[in-house]
Design a protein around this motif. Structure first.
Motif, short mmCIF file in Angstrom:
data_model
loop_
_atom_site.label_atom_id
_atom_site.label_comp_id
_atom_site.label_asym_id
_atom_site.label_seq_id
_atom_site.Cartn_x
_atom_site.Cartn_y
_atom_site.Cartn_z
N ASN A 78 -8.49 -5.97 4.54
CA ASN A 78 -9.20 -7.22 4.73
C ASN A 78 -10.32 -7.00 5.75
OD1 ASN A 78 -7.26 -9.36 3.36
ND2 ASN A 78 -5.97 -7.94 4.51
N TYR A 123 -11.76 -3.56 9.57
CA TYR A 123 -10.90 -3.83 8.42
C TYR A 123 -9.44 -3.80 8.89
CZ TYR A 123 -15.12 -2.84 5.71
OH TYR A 123 -16.40 -2.87 5.21
N GLN A 157 -6.15 -2.15 -0.36
CA GLN A 157 -7.30 -3.02 -0.20
C GLN A 157 -7.24 -3.71 1.17
OE1 GLN A 157 -9.87 -3.28 -2.32
NE2 GLN A 157 -8.86 -1.70 -3.58
N ALA A 183 0.83 -1.21 0.00
CA ALA A 183 0.00 0.00 0.00
C ALA A 183 0.86 1.25 0.00
CB ALA A 183 -0.92 -0.01 1.22
#
Length: 518
Positions: free
Chosen positions: A386, A393, A384, A374
């Motif tokens: 999880n 997240y 993105q 990232a």
């Protein structure tokens, strides 16, 4: 603005009271043990008895009589002289011989250790107290009386010796006068004076002979020593009481010494006194089998405190760190993230502890995009995360960074700015490295809403805690408060109430009654 960090406090009356209450039974057990040992030793010792005889030292009336004429009177010697005379070898040797004991030098030394001389001085007289200790009460009384008799005998010999010396001086003068009379037998003018002087000298000599025969000294017996009924030592009750008091003092001294040498933060109150920062949460000790699962109730309590501390910032970006390693910051970060998610807020948890990442293990993520990709791929690729739990997240760290400090100094600011501007999350929680271990946290701290410092009770070093706060203040970070971990007895949280006992068993903040008994 971060408050001024106070100097490390000394032990005050309040802290001393807490220390005594916390260690009351320890102090009591140490003192009681010492007292019990002293009592056992006392009752096993052979009892020692003490007998005392008392003598009066006063000037005899014969010494001040006007009948002496030209004979000088004897002045009273002081009490110190009698003390030294009583302990002289002459008096002690006579005493031992009178008692039928050996009077060798070692016997005299042994008797001196058992003998005591005490004096009470008055204006015109003094009292001499002779005391003897022995395991046999009859023997102690006998020795004390014989000692007194021999001291009186020594004093009488001293007085008679002084009269004898003066008598011999007068006899020598009389011999000279007699010689002069023989030579002046034909000179009548000198004869009368010599005869008068001869008569005066002869009168003084006769008087001195009479005084010498009747002289009794300045010491007289007041009280003879009696056989003691009770021993003077050991005294178990007294010794036990003294040992108990001494044990308390020694135990307290040891406690204060230990307290002064302790370098770790011992409790919540001490953490507050050291930093003047609010304690936003206190996680109690959990069993080792629980892993990183801390109390959800305390985590919710921490979330509420943070909401009031950070104000209306949206999203709130909170960095979780600690002064040193192994103080539980990752566990606190996970627990806080779960509490925020349970409260219905979209929560992003990021593992920025790239040197020792642990969050991917907690949530079972072994592969996929992580924080390294990232950072490197922004702005080309949007990170993105999880979805690991409802509303929670995670951006894990699956691979170590080769040069984390350089990478973070170049890429962290655009990375966190991108997350803020995306508007996807209500709160972003960063798990960062310890402040004093590496510089990573110091690079990130100025760009977050606030920093939470995790303090582990009984492990976090006081100086390290103060140093971490100073460094964070120096880089412009806003330290919101402290989170106490592994707390034995919480101070800021409410105590358990029987009325809520049934509903609080699953929260993890308090142990159920059945578990406490077990």
């Amino acid at each position: 603005m971060m408050p001024q960090i106070p100097q490390e406090p000394e032990i005050d009356v309040g802290r001393l009271g807490q220390l005594l209450r916390r260690n009351f039974w320890t102090l009591l057990s140490v003192a009681a043990t010492l007292a019990l040992l002293t009592w056992l030793v006392s009752v096993l010792l052979v009892p020692t008895y003490q007998a005392s005889s008392r003598l009066l030292a006063a000037q005899s009336s014969a010494f001040s009589s006007n009948l002496l004429g030209t004979v000088p009177s004897q002045s009273l010697i002081d009490a110190d002289a009698y003390r030294e005379a009583a302990l002289s070898n002459v008096v002690l040797e006579r005493t031992l011989k009178a008692a039928g004991l050996d009077s060798r030098p070692q016997d005299l030394e042994a008797f001196t250790r058992r003998a005591r001389v005490r004096t009470i001085e008055g204006q015109n007289s003094s009292v001499v107290i002779l005391s003897v200790r022995d395991t046999n009460p009859e023997k102690s009384a006998t020795l004390a009386n014989l000692w007194a008799e021999n001291l009186i005998r020594w004093d009488a010999e001293r007085v008679r010796g002084s009269f004898g010396g003066y008598r011999e001086s007068l006899q020598a003068q009389l011999a000279v006068v007699n010689n002069q009379l023989r030579q002046a037998s034909g000179q009548r003018e000198n004869l009368a004076g010599l005869l008068s002087l001869q008569a005066s000298l002869q009168r003084d000599i006769d008087l001195l002979r009479a005084l010498e025969r009747s002289a009794s000294g300045q010491l007289s017996l007041i009280d003879r020593a009696v056989i003691p009924a009770r021993p003077v030592s050991p005294r178990p009750v007294l010794y036990t009481a003294i040992a108990f008091a001494v044990g308390l003092v020694l135990a307290l001294g040891w406690l204060l010494l230990r307290e002064s040498t302790v370098r770790t933060v011992r409790n919540t109150d001490e953490a507050f006194r050291l930093t003047s920062l609010p304690i936003l949460g206190e996680f109690p000790e959990v069993p080792a089998a629980s892993g990183r699962n801390l109390s959800p109730e305390v985590a919710s309590y921490l979330d509420i405190n943070l909401a009031h501390t950070t104000g209306d910032a949206n999203p709130r970006i909170i960095a979780i760190t600690s002064p040193a390693a192994l103080e539980g910051k990752s566990s606190v970060a996970i627990s806080l993230a779960r509490a925020c998610a349970r409260a219905g807020r979209r929560t992003l948890l990021i593992d920025l502890n790239s040197r020792r990442p642990v969050l991917h293990q907690e949530f079972g993520i072994a592969h996929g995009p992580d924080v390294v990709s990232a950072l490197v791929n922004l702005p080309r690729m949007f990170p993105q995360p999880n979805l690991v739990e409802n509303n929670l997240y995670l951006i894990p760290c699956l691979q170590p960074l080769e040069n984390p400090s350089r990478l973070l100094s170049e890429l962290f600011r655009p990375f966190i700015t991108h997350l803020k501007e995306s508007g996807l999350y209500d709160i972003i929680i960063l798990d960062t490295p310890p402040v004093l271990s590496v510089t990573d946290t110091l690079i990130m701290a100025p760009y977050v809403s606030g920093v939470l410092l995790v303090v582990r009770e009984g492990q976090t070093d006081r100086r390290q805690l103060r140093s971490a706060l100073e460094i964070l203040k120096r880089v412009g970070a806003q330290t919101l408060g402290l989170v106490m971990n592994r707390v034995r007895e919480g101070q800021t949280l409410p105590k358990p109430d029987k009325a809520y006992e049934g509903s609080s068993k699953s929260t993890g903040i308090f142990k159920p009654a059945a578990e406490e008994k077990a």
